[in-house]
Design an enzyme around this catalytic site. Structure first.
Site, PDB file in Angstrom:
ATOM      1  N   LYS A   1       0.839  -1.197   0.000  1.00  0.00           N
ATOM      2  CA  LYS A   1       0.000   0.000   0.000  1.00  0.00           C
ATOM      3  C   LYS A   1       0.877   1.250   0.000  1.00  0.00           C
ATOM      4  O   LYS A   1       0.686   2.158  -0.789  1.00  0.00           O
ATOM      5  CB  LYS A   1      -0.918  -0.037   1.227  1.00  0.00           C
ATOM      6  CG  LYS A   1      -1.812   1.151   1.368  1.00  0.00           C
ATOM      7  CD  LYS A   1      -2.758   1.003   2.551  1.00  0.00           C
ATOM      8  CE  LYS A   1      -3.418   2.340   2.852  1.00  0.00           C
ATOM      9  NZ  LYS A   1      -4.367   2.283   3.951  1.00  0.00           N
TER      10      LYS A   1
ATOM     11  N   GLU B   1      10.538  -4.489   4.602  1.00  0.00           N
ATOM     12  CA  GLU B   1      10.627  -5.903   4.228  1.00  0.00           C
ATOM     13  C   GLU B   1      10.298  -6.076   2.743  1.00  0.00           C
ATOM     14  O   GLU B   1      11.023  -6.748   1.998  1.00  0.00           O
ATOM     15  CB  GLU B   1       9.633  -6.747   5.046  1.00  0.00           C
ATOM     16  CG  GLU B   1       9.922  -6.826   6.528  1.00  0.00           C
ATOM     17  CD  GLU B   1       9.174  -5.781   7.341  1.00  0.00           C
ATOM     18  OE1 GLU B   1       8.934  -4.664   6.793  1.00  0.00           O
ATOM     19  OE2 GLU B   1       8.848  -6.051   8.509  1.00  0.00           O
TER      20      GLU B   1
ATOM     21  N   GLY C   1      -4.814  -1.785   4.853  1.00  0.00           N
ATOM     22  CA  GLY C   1      -3.996  -2.913   4.408  1.00  0.00           C
ATOM     23  C   GLY C   1      -4.661  -4.255   4.658  1.00  0.00           C
ATOM     24  O   GLY C   1      -4.715  -5.120   3.776  1.00  0.00           O
ATOM     25  N   ARG C   2      -5.217  -4.440   5.857  1.00  0.00           N
ATOM     26  CA  ARG C   2      -5.798  -5.751   6.201  1.00  0.00           C
ATOM     27  C   ARG C   2      -7.184  -5.947   5.610  1.00  0.00           C
ATOM     28  O   ARG C   2      -7.825  -6.963   5.851  1.00  0.00           O
ATOM     29  CB  ARG C   2      -5.804  -5.930   7.726  1.00  0.00           C
ATOM     30  CG  ARG C   2      -6.435  -4.776   8.494  1.00  0.00           C
ATOM     31  CD  ARG C   2      -6.074  -4.836   9.973  1.00  0.00           C
ATOM     32  NE  ARG C   2      -6.570  -3.696  10.728  1.00  0.00           N
ATOM     33  CZ  ARG C   2      -5.921  -2.546  10.893  1.00  0.00           C
ATOM     34  NH1 ARG C   2      -4.763  -2.361  10.287  1.00  0.00           N
ATOM     35  NH2 ARG C   2      -6.439  -1.576  11.621  1.00  0.00           N
TER      36      ARG C   2
ATOM     37  N   GLU D   1      -4.869  -6.477  14.789  1.00  0.00           N
ATOM     38  CA  GLU D   1      -4.382  -5.152  14.383  1.00  0.00           C
ATOM     39  C   GLU D   1      -5.518  -4.128  14.457  1.00  0.00           C
ATOM     40  O   GLU D   1      -5.288  -2.944  14.670  1.00  0.00           O
ATOM     41  CB  GLU D   1      -3.795  -5.215  12.962  1.00  0.00           C
ATOM     42  CG  GLU D   1      -2.854  -4.078  12.638  1.00  0.00           C
ATOM     43  CD  GLU D   1      -1.997  -4.321  11.397  1.00  0.00           C
ATOM     44  OE1 GLU D   1      -0.785  -4.566  11.515  1.00  0.00           O
ATOM     45  OE2 GLU D   1      -2.544  -4.262  10.274  1.00  0.00           O
TER      46      GLU D   1
ATOM     47  N   HIS E   1      -4.494 -33.083  17.488  1.00  0.00           N
ATOM     48  CA  HIS E   1      -3.344 -33.887  17.902  1.00  0.00           C
ATOM     49  C   HIS E   1      -2.203 -33.004  18.380  1.00  0.00           C
ATOM     50  O   HIS E   1      -1.054 -33.454  18.447  1.00  0.00           O
ATOM     51  CB  HIS E   1      -2.903 -34.780  16.738  1.00  0.00           C
ATOM     52  CG  HIS E   1      -4.023 -35.690  16.295  1.00  0.00           C
ATOM     53  ND1 HIS E   1      -4.259 -36.907  16.887  1.00  0.00           N
ATOM     54  CD2 HIS E   1      -4.997 -35.503  15.378  1.00  0.00           C
ATOM     55  CE1 HIS E   1      -5.331 -37.449  16.322  1.00  0.00           C
ATOM     56  NE2 HIS E   1      -5.805 -36.617  15.406  1.00  0.00           N
TER      57      HIS E   1
ATOM     58  N   LYS F   1       9.078  -0.532  14.291  1.00  0.00           N
ATOM     59  CA  LYS F   1       9.662  -0.178  12.983  1.00  0.00           C
ATOM     60  C   LYS F   1      10.755   0.872  13.165  1.00  0.00           C
ATOM     61  O   LYS F   1      11.836   0.767  12.590  1.00  0.00           O
ATOM     62  CB  LYS F   1       8.580   0.413  12.062  1.00  0.00           C
ATOM     63  CG  LYS F   1       7.616  -0.588  11.478  1.00  0.00           C
ATOM     64  CD  LYS F   1       6.714   0.119  10.474  1.00  0.00           C
ATOM     65  CE  LYS F   1       5.518  -0.722  10.113  1.00  0.00           C
ATOM     66  NZ  LYS F   1       4.551  -0.038   9.267  1.00  0.00           N
TER      67      LYS F   1
END
Ligand code: F6P
Length: 525
Positions: free
Chosen positions: A188, A194, A246-247, A332, A363, A491
């Site tokens: 965005k 990253e 973003g999400r 978030e 399990h 950040k």
């Protein structure tokens, strides 16, 4: 309102959920429907009076006005001064949506059209592989949906690189042919460290492999200046606006890899599913409104009963990434301790969201869910039917396990029942001791979302359902669900630590632990 909610939860604490089934048709009454989908919350300790109270809470915060404000483009993300309009990305009829007096829909539909044209070309055989480089919402959404819709995947293979750990891009690109690979840089902001680090590495890989970057790169971003600086031509940039969080961005350009995987038509089906859930959220009244009820169950468990986490347990291997996706969406959005007006939040913030597909989790961590000292509300998801017709017996077992887990959580196993089961093996004190280990407290709440089959339309509806749940919970808490200031400090500190871990700058002013860890790194290189 929060005190009354907690008081109600406290007085229901010892009540047996199973006993609530004695009155009327609880399964029918404590479930709601959307199209063919059923949300069953009857295995929770919510009774009619509590539900009425929860619905009153929704009225008291004037949810409908807040909801309409969101859909109409009002700047409800008020710490960033932005509208919240991911719903516009699935407004396929293009009904006008105004932001600052201008209709955003012509731009949304034009971008969707450009995405479709690009996807058709990308699917025509030029590329065997697509690598989406992004992180957070620019990764989890498309990665989750591509995995979920594998039976509809008839385009190039899709890969997702998110972590700045060089191992991720190294292992992904290894074995791919640069001349047959499309690299999509999804960000965005187009500044995320990253993603930009991985994007530069991928561009070098293309060049080294003899592929022309301009023919093998595309960008998905709101920052057209930065995409230009990176060298991606405007024709291969799919832009969106800052009113898409973003999400919440899977529905627009960030969904390009999904569109290339399943094709424009199936992608539209996905959008239609989301849009249908939007309409349901806008029109269904009270307890018939699925996102509202999902949110109220969440609020009851977290802010009422005080349970700190909830487990998302899809009985669907293809929903393997759904828990991670919902983790970002919910944590978030609602992991905040300051209310809209800047004062400390009175109730607890949103819960920890975690999970893994069934039956694998059975399990691994279900032991604690059944017999641990903390109650963890479980949210099961399952399709009535699988895609593998020739393996229907697998699906039968899957469904049986899903239903068995919610039944076991509800019923538990008493000491007497445990003793009866063990009586042929032990007696006396040893029978007591052995039986105690085999007691299940039961009375542990769960919900089940069940649907006919996980197709693109259904996935769209499920994702929109959870988005609106987060919205309703946020409105009840009085927080801004659409910013994420909590990610900023890390950040900033990572940027400052960059030259410290390479030894270019001293670890001055750092706490003792951080300095010692830097020393360790420097001494072991
Ligand atoms: O740091 C958090 C965050 O901003 C998320 O909200 C977002 O999904 C992710 O980073 C990626 O951001 P971008 O798409 O701008 O690279």
């Amino acid at each position: 309102m929060w005190k009354e909610l907690k008081d109600r939860a406290a007085s229901a604490e010892d009540r047996k959920i199973l006993k609530l089934f004695a009155n009327g048709n609880r399964a029918e009454d404590f479930s709601c429907r959307f199209e063919d989908m059923l949300f069953d919350y009857s295995k929770t300790n919510i009774d009619p009076a509590t539900r009425a109270f929860l619905l009153k809470m929704v009225n008291d915060v004037d949810l409908n006005t807040r909801r309409d404000a969101m859909f109409s483009g009002a700047p409800i993300n008020d710490t960033e001064g932005r509208a919240v309009l991911h719903t516009a990305l699935r407004n396929l009829e293009g009904h006008p949506v105004l932001v600052g007096g201008a209709d955003v829909m012509p731009g949304v539909l034009a971008t969707l059209e450009r995405m479709q044209q690009f996807a058709v070309l990308a699917r025509a055989g030029i590329f065997t592989d697509v690598v989406n480089i992004g992180i957070g919402g620019s990764d989890l959404g498309p990665a989750m949906a591509v995995a979920a819709l594998a039976p509809y995947h008839d385009g190039p293979r899709c890969h997702f690189v998110s972590n700045v750990d060089g191992a991720h891009i190294h292992d992904t690109l290894k074995g791919l042919n640069p001349k047959k690979t499309l690299v999509i840089v999804a960000s965005k902001t187009f500044t995320t460290i990253e993603t930009m680090t991985n994007a530069r590495t991928a561009r070098n890989w293309l060049v080294d492999g003899g592929a022309e970057p301009e023919k093998h790169l595309a960008a998905l971003s709101t920052n057209l200046e930065k995409t230009g600086e990176f060298g991606i031509s405007p024709a291969r940039v799919f832009g969106f606006e800052d009113w898409v969080g973003g999400r919440y961005s899977l529905w627009g350009p960030i969904g390009l890899s999904l569109m290339i995987a399943i094709g424009p038509q199936a992608f539209r089906d996905f959008l239609r599913g989301g849009q249908a859930m939007d309409r349901h959220f806008q029109t269904a009244k009270g307890e018939a409104n699925m996102p509202v009820m999902l949110a109220l169950v969440g609020v009851w468990h977290r802010q009422g009963c005080g349970y700190s986490s909830r487990a998302v347990l899809p009985y669907d291997q293809r929903l393997v990434l759904l828990p991670s996706y919902l983790q970002q969406l919910e944590m978030e959005s609602n992991g905040k301790s300051v209310a809209m007006d800047g004062v400390a939040l009175q109730p607890d913030s949103g819960p920890i969201v975690w999970g893994a597909p069934g039956t694998n989790g059975q399990h691994a961590f279900y032991q604690l869910i059944h017999q641990g000292t903390n109650v963890i509300p479980c949210e099961f998801l399952v399709a009535a039917k699988g895609h593998e017709g020739d393996l229907a017996h697998h699906h039968d077992l899957l469904v049986a396990n899903c239903l068995a887990q919610s039944e076991a959580l509800l019923r538990g196993r008493s000491l007497d029942e445990a003793r009866a089961k063990m009586a042929d093996k032990f007696d006396g004190e040893e029978l007591d001791r052995q039986s105690a280990h085999r007691v299940f407290p039961g009375n542990r709440p769960s919900t089940t979302l069940i649907y006919p089959k996980l197709d693109p339309h259904t996935l769209g509806a499920i994702i929109a359902l959870y988005e609106h749940r987060v919205f309703v919970e946020g409105v009840l808490l009085g927080i801004n669900s659409f910013d994420q200031w909590g990610v900023e400090l890390g950040k900033e500190l990572a940027t400052a630590l960059g030259p410290v871990v390479t030894g270019q700058e001293p670890a001055e002013g750092k706490d003792g632990s951080t300095s010692a860890l830097v020393d360790y790194v420097l001494n072991h290189r």
